[in-house]
Motif scaffolding. Sequence first.
Motif, PDB file in Angstrom:
ATOM      1  N   SER A  37       0.810  -1.222   0.000  1.00 25.01           N
ATOM      2  CA  SER A  37       0.000   0.000   0.000  1.00 25.01           C
ATOM      3  C   SER A  37       0.848   1.280   0.000  1.00 25.01           C
ATOM      4  O   SER A  37       0.331   2.356  -0.275  1.00 25.01           O
ATOM      5  N   ILE A  38       2.156   1.171   0.302  1.00 25.67           N
ATOM      6  CA  ILE A  38       2.986   2.388   0.330  1.00 25.67           C
ATOM      7  C   ILE A  38       4.079   2.408  -0.740  1.00 25.67           C
ATOM      8  O   ILE A  38       4.733   3.419  -0.942  1.00 25.67           O
ATOM      9  N   LYS A  39       4.290   1.286  -1.419  1.00 28.30           N
ATOM     10  CA  LYS A  39       5.398   1.263  -2.386  1.00 28.30           C
ATOM     11  C   LYS A  39       5.036   2.060  -3.646  1.00 28.30           C
ATOM     12  O   LYS A  39       3.868   2.185  -3.986  1.00 28.30           O
ATOM     13  N   PRO A  40       6.070   2.589  -4.356  1.00 29.03           N
ATOM     14  CA  PRO A  40       5.783   3.258  -5.621  1.00 29.03           C
ATOM     15  C   PRO A  40       5.171   2.253  -6.613  1.00 29.03           C
ATOM     16  O   PRO A  40       5.520   1.066  -6.576  1.00 29.03           O
ATOM     17  N   PRO A  41       4.270   2.705  -7.501  1.00 29.15           N
ATOM     18  CA  PRO A  41       3.598   1.780  -8.420  1.00 29.15           C
ATOM     19  C   PRO A  41       4.550   1.058  -9.376  1.00 29.15           C
ATOM     20  O   PRO A  41       4.257  -0.046  -9.828  1.00 29.15           O
ATOM     21  N   TYR A  42       5.715   1.672  -9.629  1.00 35.52           N
ATOM     22  CA  TYR A  42       6.674   1.085 -10.584  1.00 35.52           C
ATOM     23  C   TYR A  42       7.667   0.129  -9.892  1.00 35.52           C
ATOM     24  O   TYR A  42       8.601  -0.355 -10.507  1.00 35.52           O
TER      25      TYR A  42
END
Length: 217
Positions: A37-42
Motif C-alpha cells: 500500500s505504500i510502495k511506488p507503483p513502478y
Amino acid sequence: MSMAPVVIQASSKQTATIIFLHGLGDTGHGWAASLASIKPPYAKLICPTAPAIPVSLNMGMRMPSWFDLKSLDPNATEDEEGIKKSADTIRKLILDEIKAGIPANRILVGGFSMGGALALYVGLTENVTLGGIVALSSWLPMHRSFPWNSTARPAVLQCHGEADPLVLYSFGVMTSAILKSQLPKYTFKSYPQLQHTSSEQEMEDVKTFMKEVLPPV
C-alpha cells in the motif's frame, strides 16, 4: 524447505525492486499488504520467508528465522555463519533482479527487527551500491567487527520505537551512532510511544524514503 517469497508485481512498468525481510517467527505475508500500500507503483515487492530453524532465544523452538538468536543483548554471541548464509539467499534475489534488468541502485532492501539486521548486513557488505536500506526496530549485526564494503554506501533509513521492550531503543541508538559515522546519506527516526511494531507515522516515513531513493524514471 523454505516457502516461496510473496511477490507483488509493479502496477506500471517495473523500474525498481523492494525486497523486505520479516522479523522472527513471521513470514513474507506478514509485511506484504502494508508495504504494497505504500510502495511506488513502478516497484516490484518481494517478501521472502526465512527457513524454520531452532531458535536459542525461544528455547530451541523451530520457527522462521534468518539466523539463530541467542539473546537481544548488544554484547551477545552472534550466529555469524547463519547471518552469512541468509545474506547469500538475499544476494541471490538481488542478483536475479539485476539480471532481469533492474540496476542495483534501483533496488531497496529493508526489514523489521532481525530482518532489518540482515538487510543492513547485506546492503553494507554488498559489492554493488543499492538504492537504499530500511531498518525498522533493528540493529547492526556483528557491530564489533562489521565487514564494511568501502564501495557500498547506500542511503539508509533507520527507524526505532522509543518504547521497544524487545530490541531496546538504546540498542537502536548505538546502531545509529555506528551507521552515522560511516554513511554519507543516513537518517534516524524515532517514535516516542512505539513498541516492537510499526505505526502509521513510521510507514509514512518509509514511503517518503522509498520515493526519494527510488524516484520515478
